[in-house]
Design a protein around this motif. Structure first.
Motif, PDB file in Angstrom:
ATOM      1  N   PRO A   1       0.790  -1.234   0.000  1.00 62.10           N
ATOM      2  CA  PRO A   1       0.000   0.000   0.000  1.00 62.10           C
ATOM      3  C   PRO A   1       0.823   1.285   0.000  1.00 62.10           C
ATOM      4  CG  PRO A   1      -0.963  -1.601   1.502  1.00 62.10           C
ATOM      5  CD  PRO A   1       0.358  -2.170   1.059  1.00 62.10           C
ATOM      6  N   VAL A   2       2.080   1.241   0.491  1.00 59.36           N
ATOM      7  CA  VAL A   2       2.901   2.449   0.511  1.00 59.36           C
ATOM      8  C   VAL A   2       3.094   3.005  -0.904  1.00 59.36           C
ATOM      9  CG1 VAL A   2       5.083   1.178   0.356  1.00 59.36           C
ATOM     10  CG2 VAL A   2       5.039   3.445   1.415  1.00 59.36           C
ATOM     11  N   TRP A   3       3.020   2.141  -1.913  1.00 60.74           N
ATOM     12  CA  TRP A   3       3.198   2.577  -3.295  1.00 60.74           C
ATOM     13  C   TRP A   3       2.007   3.364  -3.825  1.00 60.74           C
ATOM     14  CZ3 TRP A   3       7.252   2.183  -6.833  1.00 60.74           C
ATOM     15  CH2 TRP A   3       8.406   1.569  -6.335  1.00 60.74           C
ATOM     16  N   ILE A   4       0.950   3.462  -3.030  1.00 62.60           N
ATOM     17  CA  ILE A   4      -0.192   4.272  -3.461  1.00 62.60           C
ATOM     18  C   ILE A   4       0.214   5.737  -3.596  1.00 62.60           C
ATOM     19  CG2 ILE A   4      -1.144   4.927  -1.218  1.00 62.60           C
ATOM     20  CD1 ILE A   4      -3.158   3.636  -4.247  1.00 62.60           C
ATOM     21  N   VAL A   5       1.273   6.126  -2.881  1.00 61.86           N
ATOM     22  CA  VAL A   5       1.770   7.507  -2.981  1.00 61.86           C
ATOM     23  C   VAL A   5       2.239   7.783  -4.407  1.00 61.86           C
ATOM     24  CG1 VAL A   5       3.515   9.132  -2.188  1.00 61.86           C
ATOM     25  CG2 VAL A   5       2.394   7.607  -0.549  1.00 61.86           C
TER      26      VAL A   5
ATOM     27  N   SER B   1      -4.753   0.580   9.650  1.00 56.84           N
ATOM     28  CA  SER B   1      -5.388   1.891   9.801  1.00 56.84           C
ATOM     29  C   SER B   1      -4.431   3.036   9.479  1.00 56.84           C
ATOM     30  CB  SER B   1      -5.904   2.056  11.239  1.00 56.84           C
ATOM     31  OG  SER B   1      -4.844   1.886  12.169  1.00 56.84           O
ATOM     32  N   GLY B   2      -3.274   2.726   8.890  1.00 57.47           N
ATOM     33  CA  GLY B   2      -2.311   3.757   8.555  1.00 57.47           C
ATOM     34  C   GLY B   2      -2.750   4.601   7.375  1.00 57.47           C
ATOM     35  N   VAL B   3      -1.970   5.647   7.112  1.00 60.75           N
ATOM     36  CA  VAL B   3      -2.325   6.584   6.051  1.00 60.75           C
ATOM     37  C   VAL B   3      -2.266   5.918   4.679  1.00 60.75           C
ATOM     38  CG1 VAL B   3       0.055   7.453   5.866  1.00 60.75           C
ATOM     39  CG2 VAL B   3      -1.852   8.864   5.092  1.00 60.75           C
ATOM     40  N   PHE B   4      -1.301   5.021   4.459  1.00 61.69           N
ATOM     41  CA  PHE B   4      -1.188   4.371   3.158  1.00 61.69           C
ATOM     42  C   PHE B   4      -2.366   3.425   2.914  1.00 61.69           C
ATOM     43  CE2 PHE B   4       3.402   4.956   4.414  1.00 61.69           C
ATOM     44  CZ  PHE B   4       3.564   6.110   3.673  1.00 61.69           C
ATOM     45  N   ALA B   5      -2.759   2.715   3.949  1.00 61.88           N
ATOM     46  CA  ALA B   5      -3.927   1.841   3.841  1.00 61.88           C
ATOM     47  C   ALA B   5      -5.184   2.658   3.572  1.00 61.88           C
ATOM     48  CB  ALA B   5      -4.087   1.016   5.111  1.00 61.88           C
TER      49      ALA B   5
ATOM     50  N   LEU C   1      -5.374   5.639   2.126  1.00 63.14           N
ATOM     51  CA  LEU C   1      -5.323   6.150   0.757  1.00 63.14           C
ATOM     52  C   LEU C   1      -5.661   5.057  -0.257  1.00 63.14           C
ATOM     53  CD1 LEU C   1      -2.140   8.419   0.869  1.00 63.14           C
ATOM     54  CD2 LEU C   1      -4.493   9.164   0.530  1.00 63.14           C
ATOM     55  N   THR C   2      -5.181   3.847  -0.005  1.00 61.79           N
ATOM     56  CA  THR C   2      -5.461   2.739  -0.911  1.00 61.79           C
ATOM     57  C   THR C   2      -6.945   2.420  -0.916  1.00 61.79           C
ATOM     58  OG1 THR C   2      -3.262   1.833  -0.498  1.00 61.79           O
ATOM     59  CG2 THR C   2      -4.878   0.362  -1.491  1.00 61.79           C
ATOM     60  N   ARG C   3      -7.555   2.391   0.258  1.00 66.39           N
ATOM     61  CA  ARG C   3      -9.002   2.149   0.326  1.00 66.39           C
ATOM     62  C   ARG C   3      -9.766   3.231  -0.415  1.00 66.39           C
ATOM     63  NH1 ARG C   3      -7.924  -0.260   5.562  1.00 66.39           N
ATOM     64  NH2 ARG C   3      -7.836   1.796   6.528  1.00 66.39           N
ATOM     65  N   LEU C   4      -9.298   4.473  -0.309  1.00 67.01           N
ATOM     66  CA  LEU C   4      -9.953   5.582  -1.001  1.00 67.01           C
ATOM     67  C   LEU C   4      -9.888   5.394  -2.514  1.00 67.01           C
ATOM     68  CD1 LEU C   4     -11.288   8.395  -0.772  1.00 67.01           C
ATOM     69  CD2 LEU C   4      -8.993   9.375  -0.870  1.00 67.01           C
ATOM     70  N   ILE C   5      -8.720   5.013  -3.023  1.00 66.93           N
ATOM     71  CA  ILE C   5      -8.569   4.784  -4.466  1.00 66.93           C
ATOM     72  C   ILE C   5      -9.418   3.608  -4.907  1.00 66.93           C
ATOM     73  CG2 ILE C   5      -6.943   4.052  -6.253  1.00 66.93           C
ATOM     74  CD1 ILE C   5      -6.681   6.977  -5.518  1.00 66.93           C
TER      75      ILE C   5
END
Length: 236
Positions: free
Chosen positions: A66-70, A127-131, A133-137
């Motif tokens: 998920p960190v690659w969602i950035v 529940s981190g920011v990358f997770a 953001l991934t859920r949002l996408i």
């Protein structure tokens, strides 16, 4: 209109022209409209059609990161910067690249209709920011219209458009290439695409640019600007 307001209006127009030349505005708006039709329109049209999963055995071995969602999201900024700088390079360069982009998108539409594809996404845990953001996408983007990858196509066009540009620093094109390759990686590491979608996106982009050159399709975009200026002159 008094002189002060006239000068102020002229300065605003000159500022806008420096940011984005007027000849590029209609082609860019046309590109956005075509993108909506090709991506969103075919999603709706093929919603109940049979969809194919083109994943290879190697895809199953690629980890979900998920960190690659950035990087996946940064691609949107890459496109904005890339297209603005392509537009500012010259009228001929702008129209050639944008015409190639439009042709490539229309080719994508044929694939999306003839070969609807889908991907099985993993469950995003944590529940981190990358997770988050991934859920949002994942929530904003249906898992279809994968082959060819428009995400990869757009980034590749930005890189190809950067080649040979004179009004950017020398490091710009290599930097675009590095970012584009990172975008390619992000599409499979966040499970938005499978591997075959990447070369398909590149190939379609190259075909679009080739046809733009062979057909001199940029002249059609030129004609849109000529028509706009004539109408503006007639209304003056």
């Amino acid at each position: 209109m008094d002189l002060r307001k006239r000068i102020q209006k002229q300065r605003i127009q000159q500022g806008l022209e420096r940011i984005l030349p007027s000849y590029a505005r209609i082609p860019l708006v046309l590109l956005v409209i075509i993108n909506l039709i090709v991506y969103e329109g075919t999603q709706f049209l093929m919603l109940h059609a049979k969809h194919w999963d083109l994943a290879l055995p190697l895809d199953a071995r690629i980890p979900f990161r998920p960190v690659w969602i950035v990087i996946y999201i940064v691609a949107y900024l890459q496109w904005v910067v890339g297209y603005v700088l392509i537009a500012r390079e010259s009228r001929a360069h702008c129209n050639r690249v944008l015409a190639g982009e439009i042709i490539a998108k229309l080719i994508c539409m044929l694939f999306f209709i003839a070969l609807p594809t889908q991907i099985e996404r993993p469950v995003v845990e944590g529940s981190g920011v990358f997770a988050a953001l991934t859920r949002l996408i994942f929530a904003a983007d249906l898992p279809g219209n994968l082959f060819p990858s428009i995400h990869c196509l757009e980034s590749w066009i930005c890189f190809r458009g950067a080649i040979g540009m004179k009004r950017v620093p020398r490091w710009y094109a290599p930097a675009m290439l590095v970012l584009t390759l990172l975008v390619f990686a992000s599409t499979v590491l966040v499970k938005q695409h499978v591997l075959v979608d990447i070369p398909a996106g590149v190939l379609v982009a190259e075909v679009g640019l080739l046809l733009s050159d062979k057909l001199r399709a940029g002249r059609l975009l030129d004609q849109l600007e000529v028509t706009r200026l004539r109408r503006r002159g007639g209304e003056a």
